[in-house]
Design a protein around this motif. Structure first.
Motif, PDB file in Angstrom:
ATOM      1  N   ASP A 141       0.855  -1.184   0.000  1.00  0.00           N
ATOM      2  CA  ASP A 141       0.000   0.000   0.000  1.00  0.00           C
ATOM      3  C   ASP A 141       0.896   1.242   0.000  1.00  0.00           C
ATOM      4  O   ASP A 141       1.615   1.491   0.966  1.00  0.00           O
ATOM      5  N   THR A 142       0.881   1.989  -1.087  1.00  0.00           N
ATOM      6  CA  THR A 142       1.704   3.196  -1.171  1.00  0.00           C
ATOM      7  C   THR A 142       0.860   4.464  -1.101  1.00  0.00           C
ATOM      8  O   THR A 142       1.267   5.518  -1.572  1.00  0.00           O
ATOM      9  N   SER A 143      -0.304   4.373  -0.485  1.00  0.00           N
ATOM     10  CA  SER A 143      -1.178   5.532  -0.359  1.00  0.00           C
ATOM     11  C   SER A 143      -0.711   6.453   0.764  1.00  0.00           C
ATOM     12  O   SER A 143       0.197   6.109   1.536  1.00  0.00           O
ATOM     13  N   GLU A 144      -1.366   7.596   0.880  1.00  0.00           N
ATOM     14  CA  GLU A 144      -1.043   8.531   1.954  1.00  0.00           C
ATOM     15  C   GLU A 144      -1.342   7.945   3.321  1.00  0.00           C
ATOM     16  O   GLU A 144      -0.816   8.419   4.331  1.00  0.00           O
ATOM     17  N   ALA A 145      -2.177   6.923   3.369  1.00  0.00           N
ATOM     18  CA  ALA A 145      -2.532   6.309   4.649  1.00  0.00           C
ATOM     19  C   ALA A 145      -1.410   5.462   5.220  1.00  0.00           C
ATOM     20  O   ALA A 145      -1.376   5.190   6.426  1.00  0.00           O
ATOM     21  N   ASN A 146      -0.482   5.035   4.380  1.00  0.00           N
ATOM     22  CA  ASN A 146       0.602   4.169   4.834  1.00  0.00           C
ATOM     23  C   ASN A 146       1.886   4.980   4.947  1.00  0.00           C
ATOM     24  O   ASN A 146       2.484   5.361   3.935  1.00  0.00           O
TER      25      ASN A 146
ATOM     26  N   ARG B 101      16.426   8.267  17.026  1.00  0.00           N
ATOM     27  CA  ARG B 101      15.553   7.857  15.933  1.00  0.00           C
ATOM     28  C   ARG B 101      16.331   7.765  14.628  1.00  0.00           C
ATOM     29  O   ARG B 101      17.148   8.635  14.324  1.00  0.00           O
ATOM     30  N   GLY B 102      16.072   6.729  13.866  1.00  0.00           N
ATOM     31  CA  GLY B 102      16.629   6.616  12.535  1.00  0.00           C
ATOM     32  C   GLY B 102      15.699   7.240  11.516  1.00  0.00           C
ATOM     33  O   GLY B 102      14.526   7.495  11.784  1.00  0.00           O
ATOM     34  N   THR B 103      16.222   7.502  10.325  1.00  0.00           N
ATOM     35  CA  THR B 103      15.399   7.992   9.229  1.00  0.00           C
ATOM     36  C   THR B 103      16.019   7.534   7.921  1.00  0.00           C
ATOM     37  O   THR B 103      17.247   7.535   7.784  1.00  0.00           O
ATOM     38  N   ILE B 104      15.182   7.103   6.984  1.00  0.00           N
ATOM     39  CA  ILE B 104      15.668   6.685   5.679  1.00  0.00           C
ATOM     40  C   ILE B 104      14.787   7.284   4.593  1.00  0.00           C
ATOM     41  O   ILE B 104      13.550   7.149   4.636  1.00  0.00           O
ATOM     42  N   ALA B 105      15.386   8.000   3.699  1.00  0.00           N
ATOM     43  CA  ALA B 105      14.723   8.536   2.508  1.00  0.00           C
ATOM     44  C   ALA B 105      13.514   9.389   2.876  1.00  0.00           C
ATOM     45  O   ALA B 105      13.661  10.395   3.586  1.00  0.00           O
ATOM     46  N   TYR B 106      12.305   8.991   2.456  1.00  0.00           N
ATOM     47  CA  TYR B 106      11.122   9.832   2.592  1.00  0.00           C
ATOM     48  C   TYR B 106       9.891   8.955   2.472  1.00  0.00           C
ATOM     49  O   TYR B 106       9.946   7.826   1.956  1.00  0.00           O
ATOM     50  N   VAL B 107       8.768   9.461   2.952  1.00  0.00           N
ATOM     51  CA  VAL B 107       7.496   8.753   2.815  1.00  0.00           C
ATOM     52  C   VAL B 107       6.392   9.797   2.766  1.00  0.00           C
ATOM     53  O   VAL B 107       6.181  10.548   3.721  1.00  0.00           O
ATOM     54  N   ASN B 108       5.724   9.892   1.628  1.00  0.00           N
ATOM     55  CA  ASN B 108       4.715  10.932   1.412  1.00  0.00           C
ATOM     56  C   ASN B 108       5.257  12.327   1.723  1.00  0.00           C
ATOM     57  O   ASN B 108       4.519  13.202   2.199  1.00  0.00           O
ATOM     58  N   SER B 109       6.549  12.531   1.455  1.00  0.00           N
ATOM     59  CA  SER B 109       7.214  13.788   1.805  1.00  0.00           C
ATOM     60  C   SER B 109       7.301  14.772   0.650  1.00  0.00           C
ATOM     61  O   SER B 109       7.463  15.978   0.865  1.00  0.00           O
ATOM     62  N   HIS B 110       7.220  14.278  -0.586  1.00  0.00           N
ATOM     63  CA  HIS B 110       7.435  15.148  -1.742  1.00  0.00           C
ATOM     64  C   HIS B 110       6.402  16.271  -1.867  1.00  0.00           C
ATOM     65  O   HIS B 110       6.785  17.426  -2.140  1.00  0.00           O
ATOM     66  N   PRO B 111       5.103  16.008  -1.696  1.00  0.00           N
ATOM     67  CA  PRO B 111       4.141  17.102  -1.877  1.00  0.00           C
ATOM     68  C   PRO B 111       4.402  18.304  -0.976  1.00  0.00           C
ATOM     69  O   PRO B 111       4.364  19.451  -1.435  1.00  0.00           O
ATOM     70  N   GLU B 112       4.669  18.058   0.307  1.00  0.00           N
ATOM     71  CA  GLU B 112       4.901  19.180   1.214  1.00  0.00           C
ATOM     72  C   GLU B 112       6.230  19.864   0.904  1.00  0.00           C
ATOM     73  O   GLU B 112       6.340  21.097   0.999  1.00  0.00           O
ATOM     74  N   THR B 113       7.246  19.094   0.520  1.00  0.00           N
ATOM     75  CA  THR B 113       8.527  19.690   0.151  1.00  0.00           C
ATOM     76  C   THR B 113       8.355  20.595  -1.063  1.00  0.00           C
ATOM     77  O   THR B 113       8.898  21.708  -1.109  1.00  0.00           O
ATOM     78  N   ILE B 114       7.603  20.132  -2.047  1.00  0.00           N
ATOM     79  CA  ILE B 114       7.335  20.942  -3.236  1.00  0.00           C
ATOM     80  C   ILE B 114       6.620  22.236  -2.843  1.00  0.00           C
ATOM     81  O   ILE B 114       6.957  23.328  -3.341  1.00  0.00           O
ATOM     82  N   ARG B 115       5.646  22.155  -1.940  1.00  0.00           N
ATOM     83  CA  ARG B 115       4.926  23.351  -1.506  1.00  0.00           C
ATOM     84  C   ARG B 115       5.868  24.366  -0.853  1.00  0.00           C
ATOM     85  O   ARG B 115       5.740  25.582  -1.084  1.00  0.00           O
TER      86      ARG B 115
END
Length: 359
Positions: free
Chosen positions: A105-110, A296-310
């Motif tokens: 599931d690659t939706s905004e919910a996941n 806390r670890g962090t890897i790449a992004y998840v549903n992050s592109h839209p807000e970054t673009i804004r």
């Protein structure tokens, strides 16, 4: 079309390959600019890491070396496949370059699709790449951008999204004090995100050139060399109550930097490890316990592109100062990789125009 193809350790070749076929549900993108990432450099020097070895195809893409490199890219839509009705030819786009199994599931919910088994990246494990003139990408991973964002600057949306996800992982809020160890590309772009969110940024960086870039670009409020001052003490002096930073971000994969951040954090502070470590690191466990720190670890992004673009479209982040070089494919190794490996203090992001039209 021409593309930079990864064959293995120390072996990248500029070759002629067929243009991609744009299938149903896909978007054909004429690549404008592609950034050279630190991950690309690691593949070249130490790989294969993310890139599949010859004879060992990636379980999702089904591809093995040689593969086309490049995952930080912007471009213009030249064709849309059947079923794609919300993008049009000529539209400017960037790509969230994931290779993820179809059953995830690659939706905004996941908010964990980026942690799914065998996750990898376009431009590292197949499915084309931004260091080719054209690429076909599944619609899910294509993000439209406004034409107010120059296409060269838009190539920085992907690494900026790494910074945005790290910011989210930290839980930082406006008015907080943050310290970042490492003013390399990710450290600087993370700082840009933090400043856009109203957070005071302290940068710890040995290189004078990188400290100057952090200050001149406006993404850091203060920048100190750990070789010259006690950075943790400086952070405590800058904090409102003398107890240290609210959040800290490790962007170096260097043990002394990690130790400095643990020291610089206030009790109940949050440490986010952004860099990918090639070996084991360690913590002063007594400080972690007695200060009740969160790690806390962090890897790449998840549903992050839209807000970054804004943030970029609204002018709250200016990627311009971090574009420090532009080259064509023929200069990829001598002018791109060699500079970033041997003279990395002089560059932040070197962008490649695969077609040469942007030069």
């Amino acid at each position: 079309m021409r593309a930079a193809r990864y064959y293995g350790n120390g072996d990248i070749r500029i070759e002629e390959i067929p243009e991609p076929t744009v299938g149903p549900g896909e978007v054909g993108i004429d690549v404008a600019w592609c950034g050279i990432c630190g991950t690309d450099l690691h593949e070249y020097k130490d790989g294969p890491i993310f890139c599949p070895s010859p004879g060992h195809p990636h379980p999702i893409s089904g591809e093995d070396a040689p593969i086309t490199l490049g995952h930080e890219f912007s471009g213009v839509v030249y064709e849309v496949g059947d079923g794609v009705d919300d993008l049009e030819v000529g539209q400017h786009v960037v790509v969230e370059p994931y290779i993820i199994s179809d059953d995830v599931d690659t939706s905004e919910a996941n908010m964990a699709y980026h942690l799914s088994p065998d996750m990898n990246f376009i431009g590292l494990a197949g499915r084309g790449g931004g260091l080719g003139e054209k690429v076909s990408v599944r619609r899910r991973w294509v993000h439209p951008i406004g034409e107010s964002i120059p296409l060269d600057q838009a190539a920085l949306i992907e690494p900026l999204s790494v910074g945005y996800h790290a910011y989210q992982r930290s839980g930082a809020t406006s008015g907080d004090l943050a310290v970042i160890a490492g003013a390399g590309p990710i450290g600087l772009l993370l700082a840009a995100v933090l400043k856009a969110e109203g957070i005071t940024v302290v940068m710890s960086e040995i290189s004078e050139l990188r400290r100057r870039k952090a200050l001149d670009s406006g993404v850091a409020d203060h920048a100190f060399s750990p070789a010259e001052v006690d950075v943790a003490e400086q952070v405590r002096e800058l904090s409102s109550d003398g107890r240290g930073a609210d959040v800290a971000f490790e962007c170096t994969s260097v043990q002394p930097a990690m130790d400095t951040l643990v020291d610089a954090l206030r009790p109940t502070g949050v440490l986010v490890v952004v860099s990918i470590w090639g070996g084991r690191g360690s913590f002063d466990m007594q400080q972690i316990v007695l200060k009740e720190l969160d790690v806390r670890g962090t890897i790449a992004y998840v549903n992050s592109h839209p807000e970054t673009i804004r943030l970029v479209e609204q002018g709250r982040i200016d990627p311009g100062p971090f574009v420090t070089g532009k080259i064509g494919l023929d200069g990829l190794l001598d002018d791109g990789f060699d500079t970033l490996i041997h003279r990395n203090e002089t560059a932040v992001k070197i962008l490649v125009s695969p077609s040469g039209r942007g030069l």
